[in-house]
Design an enzyme around this catalytic site. Structure first.
Site, PDB file in Angstrom:
ATOM      1  N   ARG A  64      14.332 -26.027  -5.704  1.00 46.92           N
ATOM      2  CA  ARG A  64      13.810 -26.291  -4.314  1.00 46.92           C
ATOM      3  C   ARG A  64      14.435 -25.106  -3.547  1.00 46.92           C
ATOM      4  O   ARG A  64      13.640 -24.651  -2.735  1.00 46.92           O
ATOM      5  CB  ARG A  64      14.203 -27.589  -4.006  1.00 46.92           C
ATOM      6  CG  ARG A  64      13.497 -28.699  -4.678  1.00 46.92           C
ATOM      7  CD  ARG A  64      14.022 -30.162  -4.310  1.00 46.92           C
ATOM      8  NE  ARG A  64      13.164 -31.037  -5.192  1.00 46.92           N
ATOM      9  CZ  ARG A  64      13.269 -32.380  -4.831  1.00 46.92           C
ATOM     10  NH1 ARG A  64      14.334 -32.990  -4.354  1.00 46.92           N
ATOM     11  NH2 ARG A  64      12.343 -33.130  -5.492  1.00 46.92           N
TER      12      ARG A  64
ATOM     13  N   GLY B 237      23.177 -51.040   3.605  1.00 48.05           N
ATOM     14  CA  GLY B 237      21.896 -50.167   3.275  1.00 48.05           C
ATOM     15  C   GLY B 237      21.571 -50.876   1.939  1.00 48.05           C
ATOM     16  O   GLY B 237      22.080 -51.293   1.044  1.00 48.05           O
TER      17      GLY B 237
END
Lengths: 637, 254
Positions: free
Chosen positions: A330, A40
């Protein structure tokens, strides 16, 4: 098995400094004898690979795209937090640490979060030196904005493309090391198996996405920085190729998976509009600095939003949370939007949206200022929805955005498998049950630039570099297993496409393991997911062959893993009989409808051990102790 | 559901670099005008897979216009008819019911074709490797406020830094030139004091690598700017030319 977090002793402010001194080092001349694999190349992976390369290790980096610059960190919009206190508004390392622990609803590891806050200041220095063009003021110094869950302005940004600029900074550092010969880059490779030899992570098997060849790579240590698993839900703000295969394969090889049910639903996304839809688009949280969220008081108000006068609007966040207003964290903002829509007060054709209105900000600051701050976001909205957000309110609705859960790691970011390190969103470590805005970029870069280079050295110094043969039986067996799996997927030749089955899984996960959960729904999910999985393995159609660029085969492998991971998410959500952060169990809420934690029973990270197909995973607990911050009922009022 | 349309697609199909390619015609019915261009291709691919045929290979990832994966030449235009828009952000409402849409890969000598609409853009990585960075070791940076940066210079640097590396500039250029891509990086770093130190070396090495990759020369068509989804200005090419001239005239070591 007892989970040892390996948190160093001593006062929290000194743990990392002392630990850095106590860790072992590898002599510069010996470093090139060690091979390290970095899987990654987002913020965490690229920064780690570049830094390990600079230090002199023999690094191999892998990504599934054609170039490391495309990793999904690129899409992060709003900014990156750092406790610089350049604003003189009361920020400090301690405050960033405190806000993050509280924002995570007291389900993260204190010592790790403190280190993150401590390293945040170095990240900004590093990125500026790399040429990241952060927003500046006329005096030539850096500008900041605010994000949810904080009452200070500590977020550094580069227009609405902060992730892009930070990733390109890390990518350029990585390319520098590729040029220097210390990093070898393997693009268009997908890790399909972790190889464990004598209890240590010793390599991976990847599929070359152009030729279909299965390639073994042997190493002394492996770092996974492969991101989160939000695409379990099919519709999310993640990129289409974002997947959980690397971490899930490692989990199946023995790495514990922690808190899989901690998923983040982002409050400000463009709402779903059709069944052909392939993804959801985020509208940065930074918009909540200037935008006001509201719904009409009368659910059946037929008027255009611009014609609804002030007294007929409900600014429900400002009313409920006067202290934080539109900048509540959030999880809170998302849940409240859902509440409004569930009560029938949603707007738009699907009634599954609320307004985010810039009218007042444009009146106060002028259109030009708003354009400078959010121009690219407004343009993106206009492109997708075909409405002008400068002249009428945006419509937004929550969407899956980030996963706090991930592979369990200790303070050194090493999993329970020796030699397997995990960084960035792929690990579970720093955000507890809810991540604050602008903290993902911070964590990815802290892990990659400043933590892994130390902790991995400490591990390598304790093992002898040996030349394990790529023909070792474990590698041969892993290659055989992945080849058989590809062959099996290609030979089903059923009637339903991978996307169709993925969408079915996604709808189920959204309904039952989504923004709010309850026992009945989770039990249903646990019986329905295996049925979808069975359908997949009987009736999926994957065309083409393995020895070719075959995007259907790539997707099929990823969805097969999502079908297993989703079950663990439901299992974890069912076991956690409390509400915390993004994990909202309807049975456990305060009279005001806020999340109700149960610290007596659940102040731990749940790390699950795989037991084989069809068998329940086994729970290991990492007890969370709070020596510095006292857990309380979170209040943003 | 918004309004729907019926389309005729002519899509470039090619198994691999060695085999012959051709435009294949597909009829597609009932496409929602609110769908994105890539979602329209998804619908086509679903139909192909259901018939047991291989779907059209195309690159895409974020579908938000920032990763730079997607891109195709649509009716002769890189990324299609809408300015400052990647293919993934182009919506079908910009087409009409009954339209014929021709979809082809980027075509350039430096971007060999891999399959269908997928090309090899690794030349861009090699150009960046040649110098598209500031040599700074992790951990050795001074405080971020140690060097103030003129806001206007920083803004120009950011304009250039927005490049997503999609390759539309190369595809749009009649010469297959990569000048806009290379200039965007050179100009981004040249506008910042941190990037000045190795500016000469950078521009010489990056331009030399660009030439080795087989990209064409710039002859001021400005098609690159018109196709660029981030509206990167050709003024950065002028900036790179100035930087290159200055660097080339400087004796080594000064």
């Amino acid at each position: 098995m007892r989970l040892d977090s390996k948190v160093p002793a001593g006062p929290i402010e000194q743990k990392w400094t002392q630990h850095k001194f106590e860790m072992k080092l590898v002599n510069p001349a010996n470093r090139r004898k060690y091979t390290v694999l970095v899987v990654g190349t987002g913020l965490a992976g690229a920064s780690a690979a570049a830094t390990l390369g600079e230090l002199g290790y023999n690094v191999k980096a892998f990504c599934i795209q054609d170039t490391p610059r495309r990793a999904h960190s690129i899409a992060a919009q709003g900014g990156i937090n750092a406790a610089k206190n350049y604003q003189n508004d009361g920020d400090s390392i301690y405050r960033l640490f405190y806000d993050t622990v509280k924002g995570g609803d007291y389900r993260s590891r204190e010592a790790s979060v403190y280190r993150l806050a401590e390293l945040s200041v170095d990240i900004i220095d590093q990125c500026v030196a790399q040429g990241v063009p952060f927003a500046r003021e006329y005096g030539g110094l850096l500008d900041n904005r605010s994000f949810g869950g904080a009452q200070v302005s500590r977020t550094f940004y580069a227009r609405g493309q902060t992730g892009q600029q930070l990733l390109l900074g890390a990518y350029s550092a990585l390319m520098k090391e590729v040029q220097n010969g210390s990093v070898t880059m393997y693009p268009r490779r997908e890790m399909l198996e972790l190889v464990v030899v004598d209890g240590r992570a010793r390599g991976i098997v990847v599929r070359n996405l152009l030729t279909g060849a299965f390639e073994s790579h042997v190493a002394d240590a492996v770092l996974l920085a492969t991101g989160g698993y939000g695409n379990v839900y099919y519709l999310s703000t993640n990129a289409k190729a974002s997947n959980a295969t690397a971490i899930w394969r490692a989990h199946r090889k023995g790495a514990f998976f922690a808190n899989p049910c901690f998923t983040q639903i982002h409050p400000t996304c463009i709402p779903v509009h059709g069944d052909y839809q392939s993804k959801l688009t985020l509208m940065s949280e930074s918009l909540r600095n200037d935008g006001r969220i509201w719904v009409p008081k009368d659910p059946d108000d037929p008027r255009h939003p611009n014609d609804i006068p002030e007294e007929d609007r409900s600014y429900y966040l400002e009313e409920t949370y006067p202290a934080f207003g539109n900048l509540v964290p959030r999880d809170v903002a998302s849940r409240k939007a859902k509440d409004q829509c569930d009560k029938g007060r949603g707007v738009g054709s699907t009634r599954m949206a609320v307004y985010l209105d810039f009218r007042d900000a444009i009146e106060r600051l002028g259109r030009e200022t708003i354009e400078a701050r959010y121009g690219n976001l407004f343009q993106m909205y206009q492109r997708i929805v075909d409405e002008d957000p400068y002249t009428q309110p945006m419509m937004i609705y929550p969407a899956v955005h980030y996963t706090m859960g991930g592979l369990w790691v200790d303070y050194n970011l090493m999993s329970n498998l020796p030699g397997l390190f995990v960084a960035g969103e792929a690990n579970f470590s720093d955000h507890g049950a809810n991540r604050l805005g602008a903290s993902a970029l911070m964590q990815g870069l802290a892990d990659g630039y400043f933590i892994i280079p130390y902790t991995m050295a400490d591990y390598l110094a304790r093992v002898q570099p040996d030349r394990l043969d790529g023909n070792h039986p474990e590698f041969r067996a892993a290659e055989k297993a992945v080849a058989e799996r590809a062959h099996r997927l290609l030979s089903i030749r059923g009637k339903r496409t991978v996307d169709e089955i993925h969408r079915e899984l996604g709808l189920l996960a959204w309904d039952k393991i989504g923004m709010s959960r309850n026992r009945r729904g989770l039990e249903e999910a646990l019986s329905e997911i295996p049925a979808i999985r069975e359908e997949f393995w009987k009736n999926v159609v994957v065309t083409g062959k393995n020895e070719d660029l075959n995007q259907s085969l790539e997707k099929a492998g990823r969805v097969a893993d999502f079908l297993e991971l989703a079950e663990l998410m439901a299992f974890d959500a069912l076991h956690r009989e409390e509400s915390c952060g993004g994990h909202f169990r309807e049975e456990y809420q305060t009279p005001e409808g806020e999340a109700q934690r149960d610290d007596e029973r659940f102040a731990y990270a749940a790390a699950w051990e795989h037991q084989g197909d069809g068998q329940a995973a086994v729970l290991h607990r990492e007890e969370l102790t709070f020596e510095v911050v006292t857990p309380t009922q979170r209040s943003y009022k | 559901m918004g309004k729907t349309m019926n389309l005729t697609l002519k899509v470039w199909r090619q198994k691999n670099a060695q085999s012959e390619g051709r435009l294949e015609t597909y009829a597609l019915q009932g496409v929602d005008a609110d769908a994105s261009f890539l979602e329209m291709l998804d619908i086509l691919n679903t139909q192909l897979e259901k018939r047991g045929e291989e779907p059209v290979a195309f690159e895409h990832d974020c579908r938000e216009g920032i990763c730079g994966c997607c891109g195709a030449v649509v009716n002769g235009q890189a990324h299609g008819p809408l300015r400052e828009t990647t293919l993934c952000q182009l919506h079908m409402r910009h087409f009409n019911d009954g339209d014929t849409i021709v979809i082809e890969p980027w075509r350039s000598r430096a971007f060999p074709l891999i399959k269908d609409l997928v090309v090899d853009r690794s030349a861009f990585d090699r150009v960046i490797r040649a110098g598209g960075y500031i040599t700074v070791r992790t951990g050795s940076a001074p405080d971020a406020h140690a060097i103030p940066v003129d806001k206007e210079e920083a803004d120009v640097a950011m304009d250039a830094a927005q490049c997503i590396g999609c390759g539309a500039c190369v595809a749009a250029c009649p010469n297959g030139s990569a000048m806009l891509f290379v200039a965007a990086k050179v100009s981004h770093l040249a506008h910042l004091p941190q990037g000045r130190v190795e500016a000469n070396r950078r521009v010489l090495n990056m331009v030399a690598q660009m030439d080795r990759e087989g990209f064409g020369n710039c002859s001021n068509h400005y098609e690159c700017e018109a196709a660029c989804p981030k509206a990167i200005s050709v003024e950065h090419i002028a900036k790179m030319n100035r930087e290159h001239l200055r660097a080339a005239l400087k004796p080594a070591g000064s």
